[in-house]
Write an enzyme that holds these catalytic residues in place. Structure first.
Site, PDB file in Angstrom:
ATOM      1  N   ASP A  32      45.051  37.775  34.063  1.00  0.00           N
ATOM      2  CA  ASP A  32      43.742  38.396  34.240  1.00  0.00           C
ATOM      3  C   ASP A  32      43.916  39.724  34.980  1.00  0.00           C
ATOM      4  OD1 ASP A  32      40.583  37.170  34.266  1.00  0.00           O
ATOM      5  OD2 ASP A  32      41.002  38.938  35.497  1.00  0.00           O
ATOM      6  N   GLY A  94      27.916  32.669  33.210  1.00  0.00           N
ATOM      7  CA  GLY A  94      28.666  33.778  33.809  1.00  0.00           C
ATOM      8  C   GLY A  94      29.704  34.397  32.894  1.00  0.00           C
ATOM      9  N   HIS A 101      37.696  32.068  26.145  1.00  0.00           N
ATOM     10  CA  HIS A 101      38.897  32.106  26.983  1.00  0.00           C
ATOM     11  C   HIS A 101      38.817  31.052  28.061  1.00  0.00           C
ATOM     12  CE1 HIS A 101      35.909  34.909  28.612  1.00  0.00           C
ATOM     13  NE2 HIS A 101      36.369  34.611  29.815  1.00  0.00           N
ATOM     14  N   HIS A 103      40.129  30.151  31.721  1.00  0.00           N
ATOM     15  CA  HIS A 103      40.745  30.677  32.941  1.00  0.00           C
ATOM     16  C   HIS A 103      41.634  29.602  33.559  1.00  0.00           C
ATOM     17  CE1 HIS A 103      37.904  34.146  33.781  1.00  0.00           C
ATOM     18  NE2 HIS A 103      37.115  33.433  32.996  1.00  0.00           N
TER      19      HIS A 103
HETATM   20  P1  AMP Z   1      34.401  35.727  31.964  1.00  0.00           P
HETATM   21  O1  AMP Z   1      33.478  36.130  33.065  1.00  0.00           O
HETATM   22  O2  AMP Z   1      34.703  34.256  31.944  1.00  0.00           O
HETATM   23  O3  AMP Z   1      33.968  36.268  30.615  1.00  0.00           O
HETATM   24  O4  AMP Z   1      35.795  36.376  32.350  1.00  0.00           O
HETATM   25  C1  AMP Z   1      36.306  37.534  31.774  1.00  0.00           C
HETATM   26  C2  AMP Z   1      37.625  37.790  32.468  1.00  0.00           C
HETATM   27  O5  AMP Z   1      38.340  38.735  31.696  1.00  0.00           O
HETATM   28  C3  AMP Z   1      37.478  38.377  33.887  1.00  0.00           C
HETATM   29  O6  AMP Z   1      38.142  37.525  34.812  1.00  0.00           O
HETATM   30  C4  AMP Z   1      38.138  39.746  33.762  1.00  0.00           C
HETATM   31  O7  AMP Z   1      38.839  40.118  34.930  1.00  0.00           O
HETATM   32  C5  AMP Z   1      39.074  39.540  32.574  1.00  0.00           C
HETATM   33  N1  AMP Z   1      39.419  40.759  31.838  1.00  0.00           N
HETATM   34  C6  AMP Z   1      38.592  41.707  31.376  1.00  0.00           C
HETATM   35  N2  AMP Z   1      39.271  42.669  30.732  1.00  0.00           N
HETATM   36  C7  AMP Z   1      40.585  42.319  30.794  1.00  0.00           C
HETATM   37  C8  AMP Z   1      41.792  42.898  30.311  1.00  0.00           C
HETATM   38  N3  AMP Z   1      41.804  44.060  29.635  1.00  0.00           N
HETATM   39  N4  AMP Z   1      42.960  42.258  30.556  1.00  0.00           N
HETATM   40  C9  AMP Z   1      42.962  41.088  31.241  1.00  0.00           C
HETATM   41  N5  AMP Z   1      41.866  40.486  31.706  1.00  0.00           N
HETATM   42  C10 AMP Z   1      40.685  41.095  31.498  1.00  0.00           C
END
Ligand code: AMP
Ligand code: ZN
Length: 116
Positions: A32, A94, A101, A103
């Protein structure tokens, strides 16, 4: 299969960079960009599925494979003492990036953020 406006589809296609830790024919895992814990990576299907709410019966094997991969990857990253697995779904869940994805967070506490 791919959404040209989706940031994770771009990562999967290699058109924007990521710190990839695992890849096979169906899924990719990468760190992330804004980690909430010492270890924080995302596991995504290569096929564009917008949210967990959009999965179909035919996705069962893919989802099972993803979940079964988590402990293997977490262990490789030193999360032997445990880890947290989260899927944010929809606005009230959220979710910010609309490509499914998972986490995975781990490493010694305290963590930077309590929630993601
Ligand atoms: P969510 O709120 O579950 O949609 O989480 C999206 C996640 O994607 C967040 O933790 C961001 O930090 C992560 N994220 C966004 N853009 C990127 C990127 N280019 N590379 C890696 N992680 C990312
Ligand atoms: Zn996508």
């Amino acid at each position: 299969m791919h959404d040209p406006n989706c940031i994770f589809c771009k990562i999967i296609a290699g058109t924007i960079p990521s710190n990839t830790l695992y890849e096979d024919d169906g899924v990719v895992a990468f760190h992330d960009i804004n980690p909430a814990a010492p270890v924080h990576f995302l596991l995504v299907p290569k096929r564009h599925i917008a949210t967990l709410a959009a999965v179909e019966p035919g996705d069962q094997a893919l989802l099972g494979k993803m979940l079964a991969l988590v402990p293997r990857l977490a262990e490789q990253l030193g999360c032997g003492d445990g880890f947290k697995t989260v899927i944010n779904t929809g606005p009230n869940g959220g979710q910010e990036v609309y490509h499914l994805h998972l986490h995975v967070l781990g490493g010694p506490r305290p963590w930077k953020r309590a929630t993601i």
